[in-house]
Design an enzyme around this catalytic site. Structure first.
Site, PDB file in Angstrom:
ATOM      1  N   HIS A  58       0.863  -1.190   0.000  1.00  0.00           N
ATOM      2  CA  HIS A  58       0.000   0.000   0.000  1.00  0.00           C
ATOM      3  C   HIS A  58       0.894   1.233   0.000  1.00  0.00           C
ATOM      4  O   HIS A  58       1.607   1.485   0.969  1.00  0.00           O
ATOM      5  CB  HIS A  58      -0.916   0.007   1.222  1.00  0.00           C
ATOM      6  N   ARG A  60      -0.427   4.359  -0.808  1.00  0.00           N
ATOM      7  CA  ARG A  60      -1.317   5.438  -0.346  1.00  0.00           C
ATOM      8  C   ARG A  60      -1.507   6.601  -1.319  1.00  0.00           C
ATOM      9  O   ARG A  60      -2.460   7.366  -1.162  1.00  0.00           O
ATOM     10  CB  ARG A  60      -0.856   5.989   1.003  1.00  0.00           C
ATOM     11  N   ASN A  90      -6.499   0.585  -3.178  1.00  0.00           N
ATOM     12  CA  ASN A  90      -7.367   1.345  -2.261  1.00  0.00           C
ATOM     13  C   ASN A  90      -6.775   2.708  -1.919  1.00  0.00           C
ATOM     14  O   ASN A  90      -6.512   3.052  -0.773  1.00  0.00           O
ATOM     15  CB  ASN A  90      -7.671   0.539  -0.995  1.00  0.00           C
ATOM     16  N   HIS A 177      -9.387 -10.474  -1.044  1.00  0.00           N
ATOM     17  CA  HIS A 177      -9.329 -10.249   0.401  1.00  0.00           C
ATOM     18  C   HIS A 177     -10.456 -11.094   0.997  1.00  0.00           C
ATOM     19  O   HIS A 177     -11.622 -10.711   0.930  1.00  0.00           O
ATOM     20  CB  HIS A 177      -9.525  -8.758   0.701  1.00  0.00           C
ATOM     21  N   ASP A 303       2.027  -6.832   2.672  1.00  0.00           N
ATOM     22  CA  ASP A 303       0.847  -6.059   3.070  1.00  0.00           C
ATOM     23  C   ASP A 303       1.284  -4.804   3.822  1.00  0.00           C
ATOM     24  O   ASP A 303       0.694  -4.421   4.837  1.00  0.00           O
ATOM     25  CB  ASP A 303      -0.117  -6.893   3.912  1.00  0.00           C
TER      26      ASP A 303
END
Length: 435
Positions: A58, A60, A90, A177, A303
């Site tokens: 991630h 961001r 995401n 997920h 992750d």
């Protein structure tokens, strides 16, 4: 193009050898090698591995640059020995269009420290209602091949089937997920004796296992590729083992934190240990380690989930789930699996396992053709050098990430990344980023 001569590296823990990196590839292997005008790296005692590849990061950006950016995440990745990372969708806006994935891809190219491969969302806005622009993202400059609503489960079985059917046309992958949301409403940690004692709502193992069981059947029916994100339970390992025996095209990942930490960490009420899926039991950890060793679980994925201070330094119930992982992934995996092999006849086998689970296999799953290659003449010069005997203490504020939510602060861990090379160019030397 720069020329680098690496002197005395032990490829996969084998005998010392020199490597000449030229024009982005390994040009020569042997002993006593040199090259005019070359940068010489003394690798005596260091182990050389193919550059690590992370299938689950991630970064961001766009949207939460207060927690991480593509550039700071790339720095953390390079320091962790990575030469490629797959950036989850995401973000804000969500990476559900060709425009957003191309933005992330370009930011990775500008940073120039690792290859950043965007992952596209399965559904628009991660809402689980309508498929995103899968084809447009696949045809974009980013050439997206993995799609995931990570952080959210694609819980509708009809939508999941449609997604699998769609990506099969270009040999894409749906990365799930696995969390049945109706079984985890309000969940704060693993459901068990510790959650009962602490009075925190539990996240039952069956919430993960039921989705995996459903999805491997859907993947088998469609004949498409399924990847299971952050497997955390013994039951999940067994379901995947059976599915593979049946010939289902399923791959799976485990995180370093699920290989090492357990739900007893929640007894501190320190939100740094809050993660989704949650930390599980000793029995689950043992099953995950065995599944990783025997190939039921294909890869280690970080992750890596940076969070701004206000999202972690608060009451447990309000804290965002997630942990940093890029800079500590290899040491924590060594701690969980293989440190005892260093200096023994079993050492090369241990390093070969690390190379398979953290480089070759993730590169294959993601279709990153220039990564995950064994270190031989003609191979892309993507590699990392590790001091296997070094031990170092993780410092919360000493990591490259903009965020500080590491569960390993104060822990002394094995294996230090000394250097990382991307297409023959050093991105890290002597443990320091070169850009």
């Amino acid at each position: 193009m720069s020329v680098v001569v690496i002197k005395g590296a032990r490829i996969l823990g084998g005998d010392p050898v020199d490597l000449v990196l030229r024009d982005g590839v390994i040009a020569e292997l042997g002993t006593g090698l040199s090259a005019d005008g070359a940068t010489v790296v003394d690798a005596a005692g260091l182990v050389a591995l193919p550059g690590l590849v992370d299938l689950h990061t991630h970064l961001r950006e766009p949207g939460r640059e207060d927690a991480e950016t593509v550039h700071t995440g790339s720095r953390a990745a390079a320091l962790g020995g990575y030469t490629a990372v797959c950036a989850m969708a995401n973000t804000s806006p969500v990476a559900d269009t060709a425009g957003v994935v191309e933005q992330v891809y370009r930011l990775g190219q500008e940073a120039g420290l690792v290859d950043v491969q965007p992952i596209g969302a399965v559904t628009i806005g991660l809402a689980g209602e309508r498929l995103a622009e899968l084809g447009a993202m696949a045809d974009s400059a980013a050439r997206v091949r993995i799609f995931s609503d990570d952080g959210h489960c694609v819980s509708d079985p009809r939508l999941m089937r449609r997604a699998l059917e769609y990506v099969k046309a270009f040999d894409g992958v749906i990365a799930q997920h696995a969390e049945e949301p109706r079984l985890t409403e309000g969940a704060q940690m693993h459901e068990g004796d510790v959650s009962a004692r602490l009075g925190l709502t539990g996240w039952p193992a069956v919430a993960e296992e039921s989705i995996i069981a459903r999805d491997v059947l859907l993947a088998e029916h469609v004949g498409a590729r399924l990847h299971v994100c952050h497997v955390s339970t013994a039951g999940s390992v067994e379901i995947i083992r059976v599915a593979k025996a049946r010939g289902v095209r399923v791959t799976a990942e485990v995180t370093p934190h699920h290989l090492l930490l357990t739900h007893v960490k929640a007894e501190s009420y320190d939100p740094v240990y809050k993660v989704n899926p949650p930390l599980r039991t000793d029995a689950d950890v043992a099953a995950l380690r065995e599944g990783l060793r025997d190939g039921t679980i294909d890869i280690v994925a970080t992750d890596h989930a940076p969070h701004a201070a206000e999202d972690k330094e608060c009451e447990w119930a309000y804290a965002r789930p997630g942990m940093l992982g890029l800079e500590t992934a290899l040491p924590i995996t060594l701690e969980a699996l293989g440190e005892q092999s260093i200096g023994t006849p079993a050492e090369p086998a241990m390093w070969d396992l690390i190379a398979e689970r953290m480089s070759r296999a993730p590169a294959r799953i993601a279709g990153l053709d220039n990564h995950g290659h064994d270190l031989k003449v003609g191979a892309p010069a993507n590699l990392t050098l590790i001091d296997p005997t070094a031990r170092w203490t993780v410092e919360e504020t000493g990591l490259a990430s903009l965020s500080h939510n590491t569960p390993y602060a104060g822990m002394t861990v094995p294996g230090r990344i000394v250097a990382t090379f991307l297409r023959g160019v050093p991105t890290v030397l002597d443990g320091k980023v070169q850009k």
